[in-house]
Scaffold this motif. Sequence first.
Motif, PDB file in Angstrom:
ATOM      1  N   VAL A  43       5.579  -1.679  -4.677  1.00  0.00           N
ATOM      2  CA  VAL A  43       4.328  -1.734  -5.438  1.00  0.00           C
ATOM      3  C   VAL A  43       3.661  -3.095  -5.285  1.00  0.00           C
ATOM      4  CG1 VAL A  43       3.361  -1.611  -7.769  1.00  0.00           C
ATOM      5  CG2 VAL A  43       5.141  -0.020  -7.084  1.00  0.00           C
ATOM      6  N   LYS A  44       4.455  -4.121  -5.067  1.00  0.00           N
ATOM      7  CA  LYS A  44       3.932  -5.481  -4.968  1.00  0.00           C
ATOM      8  C   LYS A  44       2.905  -5.577  -3.840  1.00  0.00           C
ATOM      9  CE  LYS A  44       5.185 -10.271  -4.384  1.00  0.00           C
ATOM     10  NZ  LYS A  44       6.207 -11.229  -4.025  1.00  0.00           N
ATOM     11  N   ASP A  45       1.703  -5.999  -4.181  1.00  0.00           N
ATOM     12  CA  ASP A  45       0.595  -6.199  -3.237  1.00  0.00           C
ATOM     13  C   ASP A  45       0.134  -4.918  -2.540  1.00  0.00           C
ATOM     14  OD1 ASP A  45       0.667  -8.991  -3.774  1.00  0.00           O
ATOM     15  OD2 ASP A  45       2.239  -9.245  -2.267  1.00  0.00           O
ATOM     16  N   ALA A  46       0.587  -3.754  -2.977  1.00  0.00           N
ATOM     17  CA  ALA A  46       0.208  -2.499  -2.318  1.00  0.00           C
ATOM     18  C   ALA A  46      -1.288  -2.259  -2.400  1.00  0.00           C
ATOM     19  CB  ALA A  46       0.971  -1.323  -2.919  1.00  0.00           C
ATOM     20  N   ALA A  47      -1.893  -2.459  -3.568  1.00  0.00           N
ATOM     21  CA  ALA A  47      -3.326  -2.208  -3.728  1.00  0.00           C
ATOM     22  C   ALA A  47      -4.147  -3.110  -2.815  1.00  0.00           C
ATOM     23  CB  ALA A  47      -3.749  -2.409  -5.185  1.00  0.00           C
ATOM     24  N   VAL A  48      -3.757  -4.365  -2.697  1.00  0.00           N
ATOM     25  CA  VAL A  48      -4.470  -5.302  -1.828  1.00  0.00           C
ATOM     26  C   VAL A  48      -4.361  -4.860  -0.374  1.00  0.00           C
ATOM     27  CG1 VAL A  48      -4.518  -7.684  -0.978  1.00  0.00           C
ATOM     28  CG2 VAL A  48      -4.169  -7.235  -3.417  1.00  0.00           C
ATOM     29  N   ARG A  49      -3.176  -4.480   0.041  1.00  0.00           N
ATOM     30  CA  ARG A  49      -2.952  -4.046   1.436  1.00  0.00           C
ATOM     31  C   ARG A  49      -3.717  -2.762   1.741  1.00  0.00           C
ATOM     32  NH1 ARG A  49      -2.726  -4.852   6.426  1.00  0.00           N
ATOM     33  NH2 ARG A  49      -1.131  -3.760   7.592  1.00  0.00           N
ATOM     34  N   ILE A  50      -3.697  -1.810   0.820  1.00  0.00           N
ATOM     35  CA  ILE A  50      -4.417  -0.554   1.016  1.00  0.00           C
ATOM     36  C   ILE A  50      -5.911  -0.829   1.144  1.00  0.00           C
ATOM     37  CG2 ILE A  50      -5.090   1.615  -0.106  1.00  0.00           C
ATOM     38  CD1 ILE A  50      -2.191   1.571  -1.328  1.00  0.00           C
ATOM     39  N   GLU A  51      -6.436  -1.662   0.254  1.00  0.00           N
ATOM     40  CA  GLU A  51      -7.864  -1.980   0.312  1.00  0.00           C
ATOM     41  C   GLU A  51      -8.225  -2.682   1.627  1.00  0.00           C
ATOM     42  OE1 GLU A  51     -11.430  -3.484  -2.575  1.00  0.00           O
ATOM     43  OE2 GLU A  51      -9.388  -4.092  -3.053  1.00  0.00           O
ATOM     44  N   GLU A  52      -7.380  -3.581   2.094  1.00  0.00           N
ATOM     45  CA  GLU A  52      -7.622  -4.263   3.374  1.00  0.00           C
ATOM     46  C   GLU A  52      -7.679  -3.260   4.525  1.00  0.00           C
ATOM     47  OE1 GLU A  52      -4.439  -7.054   3.746  1.00  0.00           O
ATOM     48  OE2 GLU A  52      -5.395  -8.541   2.442  1.00  0.00           O
TER      49      GLU A  52
ATOM     50  N   HIS B 130      -3.704  10.005  -2.645  1.00  0.00           N
ATOM     51  CA  HIS B 130      -2.503   9.481  -3.274  1.00  0.00           C
ATOM     52  C   HIS B 130      -1.701   8.830  -2.153  1.00  0.00           C
ATOM     53  CE1 HIS B 130      -2.385  12.280  -7.030  1.00  0.00           C
ATOM     54  NE2 HIS B 130      -3.539  11.659  -6.886  1.00  0.00           N
ATOM     55  N   VAL B 131      -1.344   7.577  -2.344  1.00  0.00           N
ATOM     56  CA  VAL B 131      -0.594   6.822  -1.343  1.00  0.00           C
ATOM     57  C   VAL B 131       0.743   6.442  -1.951  1.00  0.00           C
ATOM     58  CG1 VAL B 131      -0.547   4.751   0.089  1.00  0.00           C
ATOM     59  CG2 VAL B 131      -2.733   5.886  -0.378  1.00  0.00           C
ATOM     60  N   SER B 132       1.826   6.845  -1.303  1.00  0.00           N
ATOM     61  CA  SER B 132       3.171   6.476  -1.743  1.00  0.00           C
ATOM     62  C   SER B 132       3.618   5.258  -0.951  1.00  0.00           C
ATOM     63  CB  SER B 132       4.144   7.631  -1.499  1.00  0.00           C
ATOM     64  OG  SER B 132       3.740   8.764  -2.205  1.00  0.00           O
TER      65      SER B 132
ATOM     66  N   MET C 282       3.184   1.402   3.640  1.00  0.00           N
ATOM     67  CA  MET C 282       2.918   2.705   3.097  1.00  0.00           C
ATOM     68  C   MET C 282       3.887   3.715   3.674  1.00  0.00           C
ATOM     69  SD  MET C 282      -1.186   2.771   2.916  1.00  0.00           S
ATOM     70  CE  MET C 282      -1.368   1.465   4.110  1.00  0.00           C
ATOM     71  N   VAL C 283       4.174   4.694   2.885  1.00  0.00           N
ATOM     72  CA  VAL C 283       5.117   5.713   3.309  1.00  0.00           C
ATOM     73  C   VAL C 283       4.396   7.002   3.670  1.00  0.00           C
ATOM     74  CG1 VAL C 283       7.095   7.094   2.602  1.00  0.00           C
ATOM     75  CG2 VAL C 283       6.952   4.701   1.937  1.00  0.00           C
ATOM     76  N   GLU C 284       3.529   7.486   2.757  1.00  0.00           N
ATOM     77  CA  GLU C 284       2.790   8.711   3.042  1.00  0.00           C
ATOM     78  C   GLU C 284       1.541   8.782   2.177  1.00  0.00           C
ATOM     79  OE1 GLU C 284       6.125  11.271   2.163  1.00  0.00           O
ATOM     80  OE2 GLU C 284       5.149  11.945   0.341  1.00  0.00           O
ATOM     81  N   THR C 285       0.588   9.584   2.636  1.00  0.00           N
ATOM     82  CA  THR C 285      -0.652   9.784   1.889  1.00  0.00           C
ATOM     83  C   THR C 285      -0.921  11.275   1.747  1.00  0.00           C
ATOM     84  OG1 THR C 285      -2.023   9.731   3.871  1.00  0.00           O
ATOM     85  CG2 THR C 285      -1.689   7.640   2.738  1.00  0.00           C
TER      86      THR C 285
ATOM     87  N   GLU D 170     -11.382  -0.186   8.334  1.00  0.00           N
ATOM     88  CA  GLU D 170     -11.880   1.054   8.931  1.00  0.00           C
ATOM     89  C   GLU D 170     -13.275   1.421   8.433  1.00  0.00           C
ATOM     90  OE1 GLU D 170     -10.375   2.654  11.412  1.00  0.00           O
ATOM     91  OE2 GLU D 170      -8.841   1.090  11.349  1.00  0.00           O
ATOM     92  N   GLY D 171     -13.880   0.546   7.624  1.00  0.00           N
ATOM     93  CA  GLY D 171     -15.231   0.792   7.129  1.00  0.00           C
ATOM     94  C   GLY D 171     -15.292   1.740   5.939  1.00  0.00           C
ATOM     95  N   ILE D 172     -14.178   1.884   5.239  1.00  0.00           N
ATOM     96  CA  ILE D 172     -14.117   2.789   4.086  1.00  0.00           C
ATOM     97  C   ILE D 172     -14.152   1.949   2.819  1.00  0.00           C
ATOM     98  CG2 ILE D 172     -12.741   4.523   2.887  1.00  0.00           C
ATOM     99  CD1 ILE D 172     -11.471   5.127   5.673  1.00  0.00           C
ATOM    100  N   ARG D 173     -15.152   2.230   1.960  1.00  0.00           N
ATOM    101  CA  ARG D 173     -15.260   1.521   0.687  1.00  0.00           C
ATOM    102  C   ARG D 173     -14.476   2.259  -0.391  1.00  0.00           C
ATOM    103  NH1 ARG D 173     -21.241   1.394  -0.421  1.00  0.00           N
ATOM    104  NH2 ARG D 173     -21.241   3.096   1.063  1.00  0.00           N
ATOM    105  N   THR D 174     -13.916   1.515  -1.306  1.00  0.00           N
ATOM    106  CA  THR D 174     -13.168   2.109  -2.415  1.00  0.00           C
ATOM    107  C   THR D 174     -13.916   1.875  -3.720  1.00  0.00           C
ATOM    108  OG1 THR D 174     -11.890   0.101  -2.763  1.00  0.00           O
ATOM    109  CG2 THR D 174     -10.945   1.727  -1.296  1.00  0.00           C
ATOM    110  N   SER D 175     -13.817   2.840  -4.621  1.00  0.00           N
ATOM    111  CA  SER D 175     -14.400   2.645  -5.946  1.00  0.00           C
ATOM    112  C   SER D 175     -13.333   2.178  -6.928  1.00  0.00           C
ATOM    113  CB  SER D 175     -15.056   3.935  -6.455  1.00  0.00           C
ATOM    114  OG  SER D 175     -14.105   4.973  -6.510  1.00  0.00           O
ATOM    115  N   ALA D 176     -12.078   2.533  -6.676  1.00  0.00           N
ATOM    116  CA  ALA D 176     -10.977   2.099  -7.537  1.00  0.00           C
ATOM    117  C   ALA D 176      -9.653   2.346  -6.842  1.00  0.00           C
ATOM    118  CB  ALA D 176     -11.005   2.855  -8.852  1.00  0.00           C
ATOM    119  N   ILE D 177      -8.723   1.462  -7.097  1.00  0.00           N
ATOM    120  CA  ILE D 177      -7.342   1.651  -6.657  1.00  0.00           C
ATOM    121  C   ILE D 177      -6.492   1.408  -7.894  1.00  0.00           C
ATOM    122  CG2 ILE D 177      -5.447   0.774  -5.248  1.00  0.00           C
ATOM    123  CD1 ILE D 177      -7.475   0.009  -3.134  1.00  0.00           C
ATOM    124  N   GLU D 178      -5.691   2.410  -8.247  1.00  0.00           N
ATOM    125  CA  GLU D 178      -4.877   2.268  -9.440  1.00  0.00           C
ATOM    126  C   GLU D 178      -3.504   2.881  -9.237  1.00  0.00           C
ATOM    127  OE1 GLU D 178      -6.187   5.824 -12.297  1.00  0.00           O
ATOM    128  OE2 GLU D 178      -7.863   4.536 -11.687  1.00  0.00           O
TER     129      GLU D 178
END
Length: 66
Positions: free
Chosen positions: A18-27, A12-14, A1-4, A32-40
């Motif tokens: 893009v490859k595997d970014a959503a998976v890494r962000i969700e992990e 918004h996460v820059s 990740m570069v910035e949020t 940290e115990g933060i649930r996500t409703s969507a990553i797009e």
Amino acid sequence: MVETSIFGTAFHVSTTSVKDAAVRIEELLRKEGIRTSAIERITPSLDDVFIHLIAEEDKKRTEVAA
């Protein structure tokens, strides 16, 4: 990740890749115990671009001052 950035109830996460970014962000959030409703994938808004440019300028000024 570069910035949020926070936009209302969303982040918004820059990334440099893009490859595997959503998976890494969700992990990272789950760890940290933060649930996500969507990553797009979105097209950066003018606000995103502005914040990025300001951050880059601040980074350059910090490097010159050091």
